[in-house]
Design an enzyme around this catalytic site. Structure first.
Site, short mmCIF file in Angstrom:
data_model
loop_
_atom_site.label_atom_id
_atom_site.label_comp_id
_atom_site.label_asym_id
_atom_site.label_seq_id
_atom_site.Cartn_x
_atom_site.Cartn_y
_atom_site.Cartn_z
N HIS A 126 2.95 3.20 -8.87
CA HIS A 126 2.78 1.77 -9.17
C HIS A 126 4.04 1.23 -9.84
CE1 HIS A 126 -1.24 2.06 -7.81
NE2 HIS A 126 -1.70 2.74 -8.84
N SER A 138 -8.27 -5.01 4.84
CA SER A 138 -8.74 -4.68 3.49
C SER A 138 -9.19 -5.90 2.68
CB SER A 138 -7.65 -3.93 2.71
OG SER A 138 -7.36 -2.72 3.34
N LEU A 176 10.76 -20.40 -4.46
CA LEU A 176 9.68 -19.60 -3.90
C LEU A 176 8.41 -19.65 -4.78
CD1 LEU A 176 8.98 -17.08 -1.92
CD2 LEU A 176 9.61 -15.70 -3.89
N ASP A 202 0.84 -1.21 0.00
CA ASP A 202 0.00 0.00 0.00
C ASP A 202 0.87 1.25 0.00
OD1 ASP A 202 -2.32 1.45 0.01
OD2 ASP A 202 -2.71 1.20 2.15
N ARG A 208 0.22 7.63 -2.70
CA ARG A 208 0.78 8.69 -1.84
C ARG A 208 2.23 8.97 -2.17
NH1 ARG A 208 -1.26 5.98 3.42
NH2 ARG A 208 -1.93 4.48 1.84
N GLU A 268 -12.10 -4.50 -4.94
CA GLU A 268 -12.51 -3.10 -4.78
C GLU A 268 -11.75 -2.17 -5.73
OE1 GLU A 268 -11.75 -5.13 -2.17
OE2 GLU A 268 -13.80 -5.40 -1.42
N ARG A 321 -5.52 -2.09 8.69
CA ARG A 321 -6.71 -2.80 8.17
C ARG A 321 -6.27 -4.06 7.42
NH1 ARG A 321 -8.19 2.38 6.57
NH2 ARG A 321 -7.18 2.16 4.55
C1 FPP Z 1 -1.91 0.18 -3.47
O1 FPP Z 1 -1.43 1.51 -3.48
C2 FPP Z 1 -1.30 -0.59 -4.55
C3 FPP Z 1 -1.96 -1.12 -5.64
C4 FPP Z 1 -3.40 -0.95 -5.85
C5 FPP Z 1 -1.28 -1.86 -6.68
C6 FPP Z 1 -0.03 -2.54 -6.28
C7 FPP Z 1 0.74 -2.87 -7.48
C8 FPP Z 1 2.07 -2.93 -7.58
C9 FPP Z 1 3.01 -2.73 -6.50
C10 FPP Z 1 2.71 -3.19 -8.87
C11 FPP Z 1 2.82 -4.63 -9.17
C12 FPP Z 1 1.52 -5.20 -9.53
C13 FPP Z 1 0.83 -4.92 -10.64
C14 FPP Z 1 -0.61 -5.29 -10.74
C15 FPP Z 1 1.44 -4.22 -11.78
P1 FPP Z 1 -2.50 2.69 -3.59
O2 FPP Z 1 -2.62 3.07 -5.02
O3 FPP Z 1 -3.78 2.29 -2.92
O4 FPP Z 1 -1.78 3.81 -2.77
P2 FPP Z 1 -2.48 4.96 -1.89
O5 FPP Z 1 -3.19 4.26 -0.76
O6 FPP Z 1 -1.32 5.77 -1.43
O7 FPP Z 1 -3.39 5.70 -2.81
#
Ligand code: FPP
Length: 286
Positions: free
Chosen positions: A55, A214, A149, A38, A42, A85, A212
């Protein structure tokens, strides 16, 4: 903090080897680590960048955590890459995430093959775009013989979705007369989940400080130790994973033993050894 050197310049340092050795010697390693990645959004916003940049940067974290888990000999790493979600996010962000996923599968294939990483998915992947499904099936097939793994990507996944699926499967078996309602047990539910072939996570790591679950692995996390760090996922590196494992080992030592074992001092590591490892970790975290 050591900077990530990029896929080609990666090297396991002597300090890494030492810390990994010490972690193995200090206590039990988790067999299965689950991660809620997560804070990508941010991370990007803090830098005035589009969310996509967060990302993208998160992929380097996943690479480093996968590598170090593999080096440590962790059996299973399960990451929450896209939740049920997450479909509610803007279309552009969703399609960009899938593009990144495809790029990641292609870029990392060679390394997964060289390092014995077996790729799996859990979730309603039939909802993903056809091209993404094909890339995933191909990557899963190509890595299916690997024995190191098991890296499981939770995609279009939620714990409740999986529980509903499991209940439907069980209900059909009851209706067909193969099983009676009294036969429904923890074991029956466990083997009806998409995670049936893996042990429950021993450790859940959540980045970015949220407290959380989630909707992640709701059944499987029942007894897992939870490590929450304020570090945002794109900043998360192996050093953070080592810290999470250290904390896990400390908790295991306190709560995992029986009273009788504690009295005898079985499996209890000396405080000097503990502080030596803590110093090693903080040295490579600097
Ligand atoms: C949550 O951060 C993260 C995600 C929804 C995607 C996680 C994906 C990767 C780390 C890349 C590898 C995987 C794929 C599918 C390419 P957020 O966007 O909710 O962050 P925020 O809470 O700060 O808004």
């Amino acid at each position: 903090m050591r900077k990530f050197l990029g896929p080609d310049k990666y090297q396991q340092t002597e300090d890494d080897k030492r810390v990994q050795h010490e972690l193995r010697a200090l206590g039990k390693l988790p067999r299965h680590i689950a991660v809620i990645m997560d804070g990508n959004g941010r991370w990007a916003e803090e830098r005035g960048l589009p969310r996509a940049a967060g990302h993208q940067a998160g992929i380097a974290s996943l690479r480093d955590v996968t590598r170090s888990s593999r080096e440590l000999g962790i059996g299973y790493l399960t990451v929450y890459a896209f939740s049920t979600e997450n479909w509610k996010r803007p279309k552009r962000e969703v399609s960009m995430l899938f593009r990144l996923l495809v790029k990641m599968l292609r870029d990392e294939m060679q390394e997964m093959l060289e390092n014995g990483v077996r790729l799996k998915t859990i979730g309603q992947t039939s909802l993903l775009p056809k091209g993404v499904q094909e890339e995933l099936s191909d990557a899963i097939e190509r890595t299916s013989k690997n024995k190191g793994l098991t890296l499981t990507l939770a995609l279009s996944y939620s714990g409740r979705w999986d529980l509903i699926r499991a209940m439907q499967t069980i209900a059909l078996e009851v209706r067909s007369g193969k099983m009676s309602p009294e036969d429904i047990s923890e074991e029956v539910i466990r083997r009806s989940l998409t995670t049936a072939e893996m042990p429950d996570p021993d450790l859940l790591v959540r980045t970015s400080g949220e407290l959380r679950l989630s909707n992640f692995l709701l059944w499987e996390l029942a007894y897992s130790e939870i490590h929450v760090t304020k570090t945002l996922w794109p900043d998360f590196r192996r050093e953070h994973l080592y810290e999470a494992i250290r904390e896990y080992q400390t908790r295991e030592r306190r709560f995992g033993l029986t009273g009788a074992q504690l009295k005898k001092g079985e499996d209890v590591v000396s405080p000097e050894h503990q502080s030596y490892v803590d110093k090693l970790i903080s040295r490579i975290t600097r």
